[in-house]
Structures are given as structure tokens and as C-alpha cells.
Design a protein around this motif. Structure first.
Motif, PDB file in Angstrom:
ATOM      1  N   ARG A  70      -5.964  -0.807 -14.179  1.00 49.50           N
ATOM      2  CA  ARG A  70      -5.498   0.113 -13.135  1.00 49.50           C
ATOM      3  C   ARG A  70      -5.165  -0.714 -11.905  1.00 49.50           C
ATOM      4  N   GLY A  71      -4.129  -0.294 -11.196  1.00 48.53           N
ATOM      5  CA  GLY A  71      -3.755  -1.014  -9.983  1.00 48.53           C
ATOM      6  C   GLY A  71      -3.159  -0.078  -8.952  1.00 48.53           C
ATOM      7  N   ILE A  72      -3.217  -0.515  -7.715  1.00 46.52           N
ATOM      8  CA  ILE A  72      -2.652   0.264  -6.612  1.00 46.52           C
ATOM      9  C   ILE A  72      -1.991  -0.706  -5.635  1.00 46.52           C
ATOM     10  N   PHE A  73      -0.828  -0.320  -5.139  1.00 50.91           N
ATOM     11  CA  PHE A  73      -0.128  -1.127  -4.154  1.00 50.91           C
ATOM     12  C   PHE A  73      -0.590  -0.725  -2.753  1.00 50.91           C
ATOM     13  N   PRO A  74      -0.429  -1.631  -1.781  1.00 49.13           N
ATOM     14  CA  PRO A  74      -0.806  -1.276  -0.406  1.00 49.13           C
ATOM     15  C   PRO A  74       0.099  -0.158   0.135  1.00 49.13           C
ATOM     16  N   GLU A  75      -0.349   0.477   1.189  1.00 53.21           N
ATOM     17  CA  GLU A  75       0.400   1.573   1.796  1.00 53.21           C
ATOM     18  C   GLU A  75       1.837   1.137   2.113  1.00 53.21           C
ATOM     19  N   GLY A  76       2.789   1.961   1.718  1.00 54.86           N
ATOM     20  CA  GLY A  76       4.194   1.663   1.975  1.00 54.86           C
ATOM     21  C   GLY A  76       4.886   0.851   0.898  1.00 54.86           C
ATOM     22  N   MET A  77       4.152   0.443  -0.140  1.00 54.96           N
ATOM     23  CA  MET A  77       4.741  -0.324  -1.237  1.00 54.96           C
ATOM     24  C   MET A  77       4.671   0.521  -2.503  1.00 54.96           C
ATOM     25  N   TYR A  78       5.794   0.608  -3.229  1.00 53.38           N
ATOM     26  CA  TYR A  78       5.830   1.419  -4.453  1.00 53.38           C
ATOM     27  C   TYR A  78       7.045   1.065  -5.307  1.00 53.38           C
ATOM     28  N   ARG A  79       6.977   1.409  -6.603  1.00 43.61           N
ATOM     29  CA  ARG A  79       8.140   1.263  -7.490  1.00 43.61           C
ATOM     30  C   ARG A  79       9.088   2.387  -7.148  1.00 43.61           C
ATOM     31  N   THR A  80      10.360   2.054  -6.945  1.00 42.42           N
ATOM     32  CA  THR A  80      11.320   3.068  -6.533  1.00 42.42           C
ATOM     33  C   THR A  80      11.727   3.954  -7.709  1.00 42.42           C
ATOM     34  N   LYS A  81      12.155   5.149  -7.388  1.00 43.68           N
ATOM     35  CA  LYS A  81      12.586   6.118  -8.414  1.00 43.68           C
ATOM     36  C   LYS A  81      13.852   5.658  -9.119  1.00 43.68           C
ATOM     37  N   HIS A  82      14.730   4.923  -8.426  1.00 46.46           N
ATOM     38  CA  HIS A  82      15.985   4.478  -9.034  1.00 46.46           C
ATOM     39  C   HIS A  82      15.849   3.158  -9.806  1.00 46.46           C
TER      40      HIS A  82
END
Length: 127
Positions: A70-82
Motif C-alpha cells: 500500500r502506498g500514498i503520495f504526499p498532498e497535491g501529488m496524484y496519478r492523473t485521470k488522463h
């Protein structure tokens, strides 16, 4: 002293934010390598999927739905929908089922991508 603090503080916060995102990206890449190793060692198919927001991820055995990582990115970082590559999947031989690019949104660098491809039977991760 107050003036110096007011000048330096924004720069140090940006630096810490950048380092946090860099560490999270390194951890994500290490998780992908760990998944591939698990697939080859245990002769089982595994997949890494993302939560709805793209800020969390988990690796599971495909047939048993047992969570391995399991993993979590820091606030404001994410895999984009596109992002063209929505999930990462390894067959029991350790080969990636589908290759491509995965896009991430970050606060420090804007949008970045990782390209997952094979060359001479090994996975290459390009940032």
C-alpha cells in the motif's frame, strides 16, 4: 532576523515539498520493482491499482485479492485521470502485461510522467 526568516521560509518549504514528492516517487518505483520480483518469485500475477483520487495505490495478487503493498503520495501529488496507463500488471513470469506512460501531477514540478517499457527483458523506468 524576522526579515531573513520571511525570505528563507518560502524557499525551504518548497524544498521540503520537492524532496517529499521525490521520496514518494522513489517509493512508488521501488514498489513496482517489488511487485515484479514477487510475481517472478511466487509465479503469481499481480496488479498495482490506484484509488479514485489517484493519491493512493495498492498492489494485489490478481486471483486472491490479497494486498501486498500500500502506498500514498504526499498532498497535491496524484496519478492523473488522463494517464494512458491506468494500472500496472505483471504476469507470473515477471513480464509487464501492458507498457506505457503514467502521468502524475505534482506541486513542485507540475505534471511529470514515468514511462514503463521493456528492453532486453528488463523493466526500464524513465522519469
Amino acid at each position: 532576523m524576522t526579515i531573513l526568516t520571511a525570505i528563507i521560509l518560502p524557499f525551504s518549504e518548497k524544498h521540503l515539498e520537492k524532496e517529499s514528492e521525490k521520496d514518494a516517487l522513489k517509493q512508488f518505483i521501488a514498489s513496482v520493482h517489488e511487485m515484479q520480483l514477487y510475481a517472478m518469485t511466487h509465479k503469481e500475477s499481480v496488479a498495482l491499482t490506484f484509488g479514485e483520487s489517484g493519491a493512493t495505490y495498492k498492489a494485489e495478487k490478481i486471483d486472491m485479492k490479497e494486498t501486498l503493498i500500500r502506498g500514498i503520495f504526499p498532498e497535491g501529488m496524484y496519478r492523473t485521470k488522463h494517464s494512458p496507463l491506468k494500472r500496472i500488471e505483471f504476469s507470473e513470469t515477471g513480464y509487464m502485461v501492458k507498457t506505457g506512460k503514467m502521468y502524475f501531477s505534482t506541486q513542485s514540478k507540475g505534471e511529470i510522467f514515468i514511462s514503463f517499457q521493456f528492453e532486453r527483458g528488463r523493466m526500464i523506468v524513465n522519469e
